[in-house]
Scaffold this motif. Structure first.
Motif, PDB file in Angstrom:
ATOM      1  N   VAL A  26     -11.442   2.626   8.273  1.00 51.98           N
ATOM      2  CA  VAL A  26     -12.733   3.332   8.282  1.00 51.98           C
ATOM      3  C   VAL A  26     -13.280   3.406   9.701  1.00 51.98           C
ATOM      4  N   ILE A  27     -13.223   2.280  10.435  1.00 53.97           N
ATOM      5  CA  ILE A  27     -13.725   2.278  11.813  1.00 53.97           C
ATOM      6  C   ILE A  27     -12.939   3.261  12.672  1.00 53.97           C
ATOM      7  N   MET A  28     -11.606   3.287  12.518  1.00 51.76           N
ATOM      8  CA  MET A  28     -10.781   4.215  13.293  1.00 51.76           C
ATOM      9  C   MET A  28     -11.140   5.672  12.986  1.00 51.76           C
ATOM     10  N   ILE A  29     -11.284   5.983  11.706  1.00 57.21           N
ATOM     11  CA  ILE A  29     -11.614   7.355  11.302  1.00 57.21           C
ATOM     12  C   ILE A  29     -13.001   7.740  11.790  1.00 57.21           C
ATOM     13  N   PHE A  30     -13.958   6.808  11.623  1.00 58.23           N
ATOM     14  CA  PHE A  30     -15.320   7.087  12.068  1.00 58.23           C
ATOM     15  C   PHE A  30     -15.373   7.279  13.585  1.00 58.23           C
ATOM     16  N   ASN A  31     -14.627   6.438  14.319  1.00 53.61           N
ATOM     17  CA  ASN A  31     -14.593   6.605  15.776  1.00 53.61           C
ATOM     18  C   ASN A  31     -14.048   7.975  16.156  1.00 53.61           C
ATOM     19  N   PHE A  32     -12.997   8.407  15.452  1.00 53.54           N
ATOM     20  CA  PHE A  32     -12.408   9.728  15.704  1.00 53.54           C
ATOM     21  C   PHE A  32     -13.434  10.838  15.451  1.00 53.54           C
ATOM     22  N   VAL A  33     -14.105  10.771  14.313  1.00 52.57           N
ATOM     23  CA  VAL A  33     -15.058  11.818  13.919  1.00 52.57           C
ATOM     24  C   VAL A  33     -16.298  11.786  14.805  1.00 52.57           C
ATOM     25  N   ILE A  34     -16.871  10.594  15.007  1.00 46.34           N
ATOM     26  CA  ILE A  34     -18.124  10.481  15.762  1.00 46.34           C
ATOM     27  C   ILE A  34     -17.929  10.856  17.222  1.00 46.34           C
ATOM     28  N   TYR A  35     -16.779  10.494  17.796  1.00 43.84           N
ATOM     29  CA  TYR A  35     -16.522  10.849  19.200  1.00 43.84           C
ATOM     30  C   TYR A  35     -16.571  12.366  19.396  1.00 43.84           C
ATOM     31  N   ARG A  36     -16.065  13.099  18.404  1.00 41.57           N
ATOM     32  CA  ARG A  36     -16.027  14.560  18.515  1.00 41.57           C
ATOM     33  C   ARG A  36     -17.366  15.221  18.187  1.00 41.57           C
ATOM     34  N   ILE A  37     -18.291  14.449  17.599  1.00 42.88           N
ATOM     35  CA  ILE A  37     -19.629  14.980  17.326  1.00 42.88           C
ATOM     36  C   ILE A  37     -20.629  14.511  18.379  1.00 42.88           C
ATOM     37  N   SER A  38     -20.570  13.209  18.750  1.00 45.50           N
ATOM     38  CA  SER A  38     -21.608  12.642  19.632  1.00 45.50           C
ATOM     39  C   SER A  38     -21.058  11.874  20.830  1.00 45.50           C
ATOM     40  N   GLY A  39     -19.729  11.907  21.060  1.00 43.51           N
ATOM     41  CA  GLY A  39     -19.152  11.261  22.232  1.00 43.51           C
ATOM     42  C   GLY A  39     -19.207   9.737  22.178  1.00 43.51           C
ATOM     43  N   ASN A  40     -19.045   9.092  23.361  1.00 44.45           N
ATOM     44  CA  ASN A  40     -19.026   7.635  23.432  1.00 44.45           C
ATOM     45  C   ASN A  40     -20.365   7.014  23.060  1.00 44.45           C
ATOM     46  N   THR A  41     -21.463   7.744  23.280  1.00 45.53           N
ATOM     47  CA  THR A  41     -22.775   7.226  22.869  1.00 45.53           C
ATOM     48  C   THR A  41     -22.849   7.108  21.354  1.00 45.53           C
ATOM     49  N   GLY A  42     -22.274   8.073  20.647  1.00 45.17           N
ATOM     50  CA  GLY A  42     -22.221   8.016  19.187  1.00 45.17           C
ATOM     51  C   GLY A  42     -21.382   6.836  18.718  1.00 45.17           C
ATOM     52  N   ILE A  43     -20.253   6.580  19.409  1.00 46.04           N
ATOM     53  CA  ILE A  43     -19.410   5.430  19.044  1.00 46.04           C
ATOM     54  C   ILE A  43     -20.165   4.123  19.297  1.00 46.04           C
ATOM     55  N   ALA A  44     -20.925   4.071  20.403  1.00 44.18           N
ATOM     56  CA  ALA A  44     -21.723   2.877  20.691  1.00 44.18           C
ATOM     57  C   ALA A  44     -22.771   2.664  19.599  1.00 44.18           C
ATOM     58  N   ALA A  45     -23.408   3.755  19.154  1.00 45.66           N
ATOM     59  CA  ALA A  45     -24.394   3.652  18.062  1.00 45.66           C
ATOM     60  C   ALA A  45     -23.720   3.169  16.782  1.00 45.66           C
ATOM     61  N   TYR A  46     -22.540   3.696  16.516  1.00 49.59           N
ATOM     62  CA  TYR A  46     -21.794   3.240  15.338  1.00 49.59           C
ATOM     63  C   TYR A  46     -21.410   1.775  15.484  1.00 49.59           C
ATOM     64  N   GLY A  47     -21.157   1.347  16.733  1.00 49.44           N
ATOM     65  CA  GLY A  47     -20.851  -0.059  16.977  1.00 49.44           C
ATOM     66  C   GLY A  47     -21.994  -0.964  16.539  1.00 49.44           C
TER      67      GLY A  47
END
Length: 448
Positions: free
Chosen positions: A247-268
């Motif tokens: 799930v984390i891998m898939i979410f990182n893939f999807v979120i990076y393409r929507i909101s970039g590294n800031t989105g991944i940090a927020a998901y973190g």
């Protein structure tokens, strides 16, 4: 059935295991806090990209620990010591084999693993530094989980809890020392986390030094039939843990393409907060597992059902209080991990917390039901629940959100998958209970 001793055992076991599970979750939570302070949003993104490695390592450790511990508990009162030792020995041999595979990955393929997890040039070095060390120290994490699971089934939940808490406390202290006074950055965070399981194992070794243990390692030829049974009983734990990494891998893939590294940090931020609440459910499940296996070994169906009702009620009450706390303390939770005051990170994370954490009541029910079916040796039902909530439903829902370019869709993926899985799990419970009731009504043959 006398409910009072069952109820006392229930709360004694789940309290020790909830505290123990929370201690394990502190490994990553403290890393997140110190990394956010020392390395900002890029450090948070690097850590979140590294988390699936933990899921895979813990997945194997829990599969063999819970599977082996369950079988040990079922056999303990009815067989000779030789058979229970065989269960422990076979599961430990498997642990060593899996540890060797992770070691090879750490020595030769850590860079490829880092790329596979989605690290771009901005965060690659930090992610690689963390992942490489976690892989190299994987044997300690595997043995730590394995020992704790067997000790819980060997009437030593408090010592297992003390071991886990000792490791977590060491992690907190070493994190601070390595990241700030020694200025070791991501390498220091990883090293602190890697030292922690050795502390935990040292404390839990008291169980063996004092001779309290009812199991020990024997040099034996591995038995495929015993290993198959252990894996079957623990496979739902593997699916649950590994699916978290997927799930984390898939979410990182999807979120990076929507909101970039800031989105991944927020998901973190969200993922790490979720780890704490998931640990509560895992603690409840780990607490009831030895009890259910014990009552199953005695064919005490009424006691098993009573423990199930207690567990579901406890999980539901916790979910209500936990979501209320998250809803009203959203800004404070995000603020702890947003030391730079990044407004985009703040906005994404606060919205995500409100929507993502709707999963809680459903996750609690699913976690408890998985253990219930495992304890009754109904492994297919337990595995179905784990697969549904971990991959079968999550993956298509996440990619629908990706096609819609919707962060709200991303956050609601997990609650939707958990809710649908709960419906399936409750349906399976009703079906199995009706079958058992119908069997009990069948007339006993009159044998003359």
């Amino acid at each position: 059935m006398n409910k009072k001793p069952i109820r006392l055992d229930f709360f004694r076991y789940i309290l020790a295991n909830v505290i123990s599970s929370l201690g394990v979750s502190v490994y990553i939570l403290i890393d997140t806090f110190f990394i956010s302070r020392g390395m900002g949003s890029e450090g948070l993104a690097a850590l979140n990209l590294s988390l699936p490695v933990f899921n895979f390592i813990n997945g194997f450790g829990l599969m063999l620990g819970i599977g082996g511990g369950s079988k040990f508990s079922m056999l303990y009162c009815n067989t000779e010591r030789k058979e229970t030792d065989s269960v422990f020995s076979n599961s430990f041999i498997c642990i060593l084999g899996i540890a060797a595979i992770f070691e090879i990955l750490g020595i030769f393929f850590s860079g490829q693993v880092t790329h596979l997890l989605g690290a771009d040039e901005a965060v690659f070095d930090m992610s690689h530094s963390y992942i490489k060390r976690i892989l190299l120290f994987s044997p300690a994490f595997l043995v730590n989980n394995h020992m704790a699971c067997f000790m819980r089934n060997d009437s030593a939940p408090k010592l297992a809890m003390l071991g886990m808490l000792s490791g977590s406390l060491a992690n907190v202290i070493l994190d601070y020392v390595f990241i700030f006074p020694m200025d070791m950055g991501m390498e220091g965070a990883a090293l602190a986390t890697c030292i922690s399981p050795f502390i935990s194992i040292g404390v839990m070794s008291i169980h063996f030094i004092t001779g309290w243990n009812a199991f020990r390692f024997r040099l034996i030829r591995p038995s495929l039939s015993v290993i198959k049974e252990i894996v079957s009983l623990g496979l739902h734990s593997f699916f649950s843990e590994v699916s978290g990494g997927v799930v984390i891998m898939i979410f990182n893939f999807v979120i990076y393409r929507i909101s970039g590294n800031t989105g991944i940090a927020a998901y973190g931020v969200i993922a790490n907060a979720a780890i704490v609440f998931s640990a509560i459910y895992a603690g409840i499940a780990s607490g009831i597992q030895p009890l259910m296996c014990r009552y199953h070994g005695r064919s005490d169906i009424s006691a098993i059902r009573y423990v199930l009702r207690l567990a579901l009620r406890t999980a539901m009450i916790f979910s209500v209080f936990a979501y209320t706390a998250v809803f009203f303390c959203t800004s404070e939770i995000v603020g702890v991990f947003n030391s730079s005051g990044n407004p985009m990170l703040k906005s994404i994370a606060e919205t995500g917390l409100h929507e993502y954490f709707l999963f809680m009541p459903f996750m609690g029910a699913n976690t408890v039901l998985s253990v219930y079916f495992t304890s009754k040796e109904m492994s297919k039902q337990a595995q179905l629940i784990s697969l549904l909530r971990g991959t079968i439903l999550i993956i298509p829902l996440a990619f629908i959100a990706y096609m819609l370019r919707s962060m709200t869709g991303v956050w609601l993926t997990v609650p939707a998958a958990e809710m649908m899985t709960s419906f399936v799990g409750m349906s399976l419970l009703l079906i199995t209970n009706r079958k058992a009731w119908a069997e009990s009504l069948k007339p006993v043959p009159n044998i003359r």
